[in-house]
Design a protein around this motif. Structure first.
Motif, PDB file in Angstrom:
ATOM      1  N   ALA A   2       6.564   4.696  16.419  1.00  0.00           N
ATOM      2  CA  ALA A   2       5.253   5.249  16.751  1.00  0.00           C
ATOM      3  C   ALA A   2       4.154   4.539  15.984  1.00  0.00           C
ATOM      4  CB  ALA A   2       5.227   6.746  16.454  1.00  0.00           C
ATOM      5  N   ASN A   3       4.411   4.229  14.725  1.00  0.00           N
ATOM      6  CA  ASN A   3       3.423   3.549  13.891  1.00  0.00           C
ATOM      7  C   ASN A   3       4.161   2.735  12.835  1.00  0.00           C
ATOM      8  OD1 ASN A   3       1.343   2.653  12.318  1.00  0.00           O
ATOM      9  ND2 ASN A   3       0.598   4.665  11.726  1.00  0.00           N
ATOM     10  N   ASN A  53       2.513  13.988   4.493  1.00  0.00           N
ATOM     11  CA  ASN A  53       1.944  12.682   4.802  1.00  0.00           C
ATOM     12  C   ASN A  53       2.727  11.978   5.895  1.00  0.00           C
ATOM     13  OD1 ASN A  53       1.471  13.211   1.688  1.00  0.00           O
ATOM     14  ND2 ASN A  53      -0.226  11.976   2.454  1.00  0.00           N
ATOM     15  N   LEU A  54       1.996  11.507   6.907  1.00  0.00           N
ATOM     16  CA  LEU A  54       2.647  10.795   8.005  1.00  0.00           C
ATOM     17  C   LEU A  54       3.209   9.463   7.537  1.00  0.00           C
ATOM     18  CD1 LEU A  54       0.155  11.516  10.922  1.00  0.00           C
ATOM     19  CD2 LEU A  54       2.048  12.889  10.055  1.00  0.00           C
ATOM     20  N   ALA A  55       2.589   8.873   6.529  1.00  0.00           N
ATOM     21  CA  ALA A  55       3.073   7.593   6.010  1.00  0.00           C
ATOM     22  C   ALA A  55       4.479   7.715   5.445  1.00  0.00           C
ATOM     23  CB  ALA A  55       2.124   7.069   4.931  1.00  0.00           C
ATOM     24  N   LYS A  56       4.884   8.946   5.115  1.00  0.00           N
ATOM     25  CA  LYS A  56       6.211   9.170   4.549  1.00  0.00           C
ATOM     26  C   LYS A  56       7.136   9.900   5.515  1.00  0.00           C
ATOM     27  CE  LYS A  56       4.688   9.027  -0.232  1.00  0.00           C
ATOM     28  NZ  LYS A  56       4.721   9.654  -1.563  1.00  0.00           N
ATOM     29  N   ALA A 109      -1.620  -0.923  12.595  1.00  0.00           N
ATOM     30  CA  ALA A 109      -1.599  -0.363  13.950  1.00  0.00           C
ATOM     31  C   ALA A 109      -2.998   0.023  14.408  1.00  0.00           C
ATOM     32  CB  ALA A 109      -0.665   0.854  13.998  1.00  0.00           C
ATOM     33  N   ARG A 110      -3.848   0.462  13.481  1.00  0.00           N
ATOM     34  CA  ARG A 110      -5.216   0.820  13.847  1.00  0.00           C
ATOM     35  C   ARG A 110      -5.942  -0.348  14.499  1.00  0.00           C
ATOM     36  NH1 ARG A 110      -4.249   2.550   8.678  1.00  0.00           N
ATOM     37  NH2 ARG A 110      -5.096   0.593   7.924  1.00  0.00           N
TER      38      ARG A 110
END
Length: 343
Positions: A218-219, A258-261, A7-8
């Motif tokens: 969102a991501n 963590n946002l990844a989780k 996404a970045r």
């Protein structure tokens, strides 16, 4: 092409088109998420939207080593968690148990040292954290370990994934992420562990699925997975996946933020204490990179950073969450591109 793309990178590509920066996408021919941005005679190759041309190997590997980073920060006068490092022997395979007695002894010594200041509290309730010495996205991080045996067990079960580990004191506070570009603090958010809130009607499993869908929308790089950690946390809260949480009851799904989780970012840039600006800039001076992020714990972002504890520093940070954080968003991609091309 978006398959396999971070996404970045997508945010950078969109921002580049607005700024008039040429985008040369190398992914179709190379099979990796590599884009070369060109403007004014300058070319900037960027891998996965965060590994850029100015990222020095020294700084990247220094900050990847969380234990060394903490030592450097502490020498410079910043507060970091007390901790101890452990590494399995090079000859140790994932199947043998050669180092397990040494690990047990290390866990006992580290836990005793980290909980010694809790002399007035039973040692079994003083939590510590075990995590890889070089890890990303919260992989294999375990909080709330309250015995030396639990520390050793967690590390032993994952010794085939990571050779080097840290055991450190668990510090309470808000999980604060600070994003800097060119030494300037441009965005800040508090990251909260994945959770859902009951409405008195919807089963927990459905609430989790709704949150998972929102996180991924969102991501796409972030995923909420109902794993053993989630199931244990749900049981500890007296619930099952088929149960219906009461209205306004918050059910915690992960220990770490963590946002990844599946964690959530809440923007606090406008309410951040002004002293965080020069404080963060002085941290950035230790590493000398244009793009930097600091992970810290604080009582509240409104208070000065004198009591903040730095967990780690990222010279190739995940910054895209600032583009969808609650209470405020930031166009980090445009700011990064302007930095690279001096626009």
């Amino acid at each position: 092409m978006t398959e396999g793309r971070h996404a970045r990178q997508l945010h950078l590509m969109r921002a580049a088109s607005v700024l008039g920066i040429t985008v040369h996408d190398r992914m179709p021919e190379l099979g990796v998420d590599l884009v070369v941005y060109r403007h004014g005679g300058r070319s900037v190759p960027v891998l996965e939207g965060r590994y850029d041309h100015e990222l020095r190997a020294r700084d990247f590997f220094l900050t990847e080593d969380k234990h060394t980073t903490k030592l450097l920060l502490r020498e410079a006068g910043f507060t970091t968690p007390r901790g101890f490092a452990f590494a399995f022997s090079d000859s140790t395979s994932s199947d043998d148990g050669v180092d397990l007695p040494r690990l047990a002894a290390f866990a006992a010594e580290a836990y005793a040292a980290l909980t010694a200041h809790h002399a007035d509290v039973a040692a079994s309730v003083a939590p510590v954290v075990a995590k890889p010495r070089a890890g990303m996205r919260g992989d294999a991080v375990r909080m709330d370990l309250v015995t030396a045996a639990a520390v050793a067990e967690h590390i032993a079960e994952r010794r085939h994934l990571f050779r080097s580990w840290i055991v450190e004191e668990q510090v309470d506070g808000k999980d604060l992420r600070l994003q800097l570009v060119d030494g300037e603090l441009i965005a800040a958010c508090v990251r909260e562990p994945a959770s859902v809130t009951g409405d008195g009607r919807t089963p927990l499993a459905e609430l989790i699925e709704e949150h998972r869908a929102a996180v991924t929308a969102a991501n796409p790089d972030n995923q909420l997975i109902v794993d053993a950690e989630t199931q244990a946390l749900v049981r500890a809260q007296g619930l099952g996946l088929d149960d219906v949480p009461a209205t306004d009851r918050v059910v915690r799904l992960k220990r770490t933020a963590n946002l990844a989780k599946g964690g959530v970012a809440v923007d606090v840039t406008s309410s951040l204490h002004p002293d965080f600006g020069p404080w963060a800039a002085s941290v950035a001076e230790l590493f000398g990179t244009r793009i930097l992020a600091i992970d810290a714990l604080c009582v509240t972002p409104r208070d000065p950073p004198t009591a903040a504890t730095i967990l780690e520093v990222n010279t190739a940070p995940e910054w895209v969450h600032h583009t969808f954080s609650r209470e405020g968003t930031h166009d980090i991609a445009t700011r990064v591109l302007r930095s690279w091309f001096d626009l």
